[in-house]
Design an enzyme around this catalytic site. Structure first.
Site, PDB file in Angstrom:
ATOM      1  N   ASP A 342       0.826  -1.215   0.000  1.00 52.21           N
ATOM      2  CA  ASP A 342       0.000   0.000   0.000  1.00 52.21           C
ATOM      3  C   ASP A 342       0.858   1.263   0.000  1.00 52.21           C
ATOM      4  O   ASP A 342       0.427   2.311   0.489  1.00 52.21           O
ATOM      5  CB  ASP A 342      -0.915   0.016   1.236  1.00 52.21           C
ATOM      6  CG  ASP A 342      -1.755  -1.242   1.343  1.00 52.21           C
ATOM      7  OD1 ASP A 342      -2.315  -1.647   0.317  1.00 52.21           O
ATOM      8  OD2 ASP A 342      -1.840  -1.814   2.436  1.00 52.21           O
ATOM      9  N   SER A 367       2.471   6.876   0.590  1.00 57.95           N
ATOM     10  CA  SER A 367       1.586   6.045   1.403  1.00 57.95           C
ATOM     11  C   SER A 367       0.186   6.149   0.815  1.00 57.95           C
ATOM     12  O   SER A 367      -0.396   7.237   0.789  1.00 57.95           O
ATOM     13  CB  SER A 367       1.589   6.508   2.857  1.00 57.95           C
ATOM     14  OG  SER A 367       0.667   5.761   3.617  1.00 57.95           O
ATOM     15  N   ARG A 368      -0.348   5.017   0.321  1.00 53.84           N
ATOM     16  CA  ARG A 368      -1.641   5.051  -0.364  1.00 53.84           C
ATOM     17  C   ARG A 368      -2.823   4.959   0.596  1.00 53.84           C
ATOM     18  O   ARG A 368      -3.961   5.102   0.180  1.00 53.84           O
ATOM     19  CB  ARG A 368      -1.713   3.908  -1.386  1.00 53.84           C
ATOM     20  CG  ARG A 368      -0.623   3.980  -2.437  1.00 53.84           C
ATOM     21  CD  ARG A 368      -0.807   2.931  -3.527  1.00 53.84           C
ATOM     22  NE  ARG A 368       0.334   2.936  -4.423  1.00 53.84           N
ATOM     23  CZ  ARG A 368       1.369   2.108  -4.342  1.00 53.84           C
ATOM     24  NH1 ARG A 368       1.387   1.186  -3.392  1.00 53.84           N
ATOM     25  NH2 ARG A 368       2.363   2.181  -5.185  1.00 53.84           N
ATOM     26  N   VAL A 369      -2.541   4.670   1.869  1.00 55.52           N
ATOM     27  CA  VAL A 369      -3.632   4.495   2.840  1.00 55.52           C
ATOM     28  C   VAL A 369      -3.451   5.396   4.051  1.00 55.52           C
ATOM     29  O   VAL A 369      -4.390   6.013   4.537  1.00 55.52           O
ATOM     30  CB  VAL A 369      -3.710   3.017   3.307  1.00 55.52           C
ATOM     31  CG1 VAL A 369      -4.791   2.840   4.366  1.00 55.52           C
ATOM     32  CG2 VAL A 369      -3.973   2.097   2.131  1.00 55.52           C
TER      33      VAL A 369
END
Length: 505
Positions: A342, A367-369
């Site tokens: 992620d 950071s995708r989350v």
């Protein structure tokens, strides 16, 4: 002729007796014979009904895991020392899959992937056993990631924040500080009710011993489990280590607790699997890795998640580490893992050589989350932080071509130098998130513009004290409050007055 008929009749009677009085199930044993042995794998003939990933037993109690089911023989991965095993030895089925004992008693212990203690503190009382290969939780059992997992590292918590249940890859060239970031994160979980599992794959024992001593020194071993598959262990142990560590983490997650697991590192794990696959004569693919190399890592990392309350409510956060060569992010294993995780934290050797630690490349890291989990007050300032720092990096490159710079450019460069200095941090010294917010507020709003670069670190310590003294400010931040202008200006004025008083600028 009559004699032959009589013999056949007696033979038929014997068969009828055998059928009429069958042997008990526990008296039956299926036994095979070793026909070949080579650096961690064995070829066995005779186990015609054995199942894939079943455990089998070799002489001396050494266990093996069935991995190849060929028409004429079975390929087995050995999970222990194989020096005494030779061709012709008997192999017995156990009718079990590879599993690991799980228990709260493992906290503070050093174990191998089979759950055996390595720290000479005696046996561990196991509550139950879990198979090392388990299905990832289904989508309907998963909850959104909303709680932050603070690393204590300013460059990460500000720009690439991590949430509980996230999978954030740490990658970079050799000796750029990848393990240090993981250890800092474990140290920062003291008194935060987060259980940590450090899974060492294929490392030298001297390196693991050093990590254990660091965790002891900073009082972080009591909430940590260390699983070791050393460089001198069979490749089979290195292969099963991350799966076993994940099963141990799932035991705590399913009981409603938060778990952080570090895989150090999956490069060595992939190489172990490649070695085993080539010895088992599986067809090689790109860079001699087998075709399912992507699958072995995806099925591992898919097990990290945040569960809904009715399924336990715990979380399993993964920090896999991968090694790049010559800054090549597009190599086979790094691209596989970047696509699975992620987000990634990229450590640049160029930044490292400039003396900036940790050497996080803010432009490449993402950071995708975790941004959704960040404290609202922190989220208010991170946009400005990224913009100011990226402008500074561009101007720094172009300023080398010109002797004369206008006043605005000089101000931007000076502020950028102070942001870079603020992003630096000594290892094994995590900083509380509220202190981080106070430091970046001061830097971005020009309070530290008059402070010499060599006094920035001292200024940060003063700001940290102000934050801890201001209970109302800390409570607002921790309760996910946002900063209005009055609160922000009041805090900045307090910082400016204290810095003038103590540093005399």
């Amino acid at each position: 002729m009559p004699m032959l008929k009589e013999q056949l009749s007696l033979f038929d009677e014997a068969i009828e007796l055998t059928v009429a009085e069958p042997l008990e199930a526990h008296d039956l044993e299926e036994i095979g014979t070793v026909i070949a042995l080579d650096r961690g794998i064995a070829m066995v003939r005779g186990l015609s009904a054995v199942k894939n990933q079943e455990l089998v037993q070799f002489p001396g109690g050494v266990m093996g895991m069935v991995y190849n089911l060929d028409p004429h023989y079975v390929g087995i991965i050995l999970l222990g020392g194989f020096e005494h095993i030779k061709a012709g030895d008997c192999v017995k089925r156990t009718f079990m899959v590879a599993d690991i004992p799980v228990s709260d008693s493992f906290l503070g212990r050093v174990i191998n992937p089979l759950g055996n203690p390595l720290d000479e503190k005696g046996p561990v009382d196991a509550q139950r056993r879990l198979p090392i290969e388990r299905e990832a939780p289904p989508i309907m059992h998963r909850a959104p990631i909303h709680d932050p997992l603070q690393t204590g590292i300013k460059a990460i918590d500000s720009v690439v924040p991590i949430g509980k249940g996230q999978r954030e890859l740490i990658l970079g060239d050799r000796q750029t500080g990848k393990t240090t970031i993981a250890i800092d994160t474990i140290i920062n979980q003291r008194d935060k009710n987060v259980i940590c599992i450090y899974c060492s794959i294929g490392q030298q024992i001297s390196s693991v011993t050093k990590i254990i001593e660091i965790l002891k020194r900073y009082n972080a071993l009591k909430h940590t489990i260390i699983m070791v598959a050393g460089a001198e262990d069979p490749p089979g142990l290195a292969y099963i280590a991350p799966y076993a560590a994940t099963s141990l983490g799932e035991f705590f997650m399913e009981s409603g607790r938060d778990v952080l697991i570090v895989y150090d590192d999956l490069t060595k794990h992939a190489r172990s699997y490649r070695e085993l696959s080539l010895l088992l004569e599986r067809p090689p693919g790109r860079e001699a890795y087998p075709g399912d190399i992507f699958y072995i890592h995806s099925r591992l990392l898919e097990r990290s998640t945040h569960l809904k309350e009715k399924y336990g409510g715990g979380s399993l956060t993964a920090l896999p580490i991968i090694e790049t060569q010559a800054e090549n992010l597009s190599a086979y294993i790094p691209t596989n893992l970047i696509s699975i995780t992620d987000g990634q934290i990229y450590l640049s050797p160029k930044i490292f050589q400039m003396g900036n630690f940790p050497a996080v490349n803010i432009g490449t890291s993402v950071s995708r989350v975790g941004g959704k989990t960040q404290l609202p007050a922190y989220r208010q300032i991170t946009g400005m932080l990224k913009l100011s720092y990226s402008q500074f990096e561009e101007l720094e490159i172009f300023s080398g071509f010109s002797a004369k710079l206008d006043e605005d450019t000089l101000k931007t460069l000076e502020k950028g130098k102070r942001i870079r200095k603020a992003l630096n941090q000594p290892k094994y010294s995590p900083i509380d998130v509220t202190e981080q917010i106070g430091i970046f507020l001061a830097v971005l709003n020009g309070v530290l513009d008059s402070v010499d670069l060599d006094k920035i670190e001292e200024s940060e310590q003063i700001i940290g004290k102000i934050v801890w003294e201001n209970e109302a400010f800390r409570t607002l931040l921790m309760n996910r409050g946002t900063l209005d202008n009055d609160t922000k200006n009041g805090f900045l004025q307090m910082v400016e007055d204290r810095l003038k008083k103590e540093l005399g600028f």
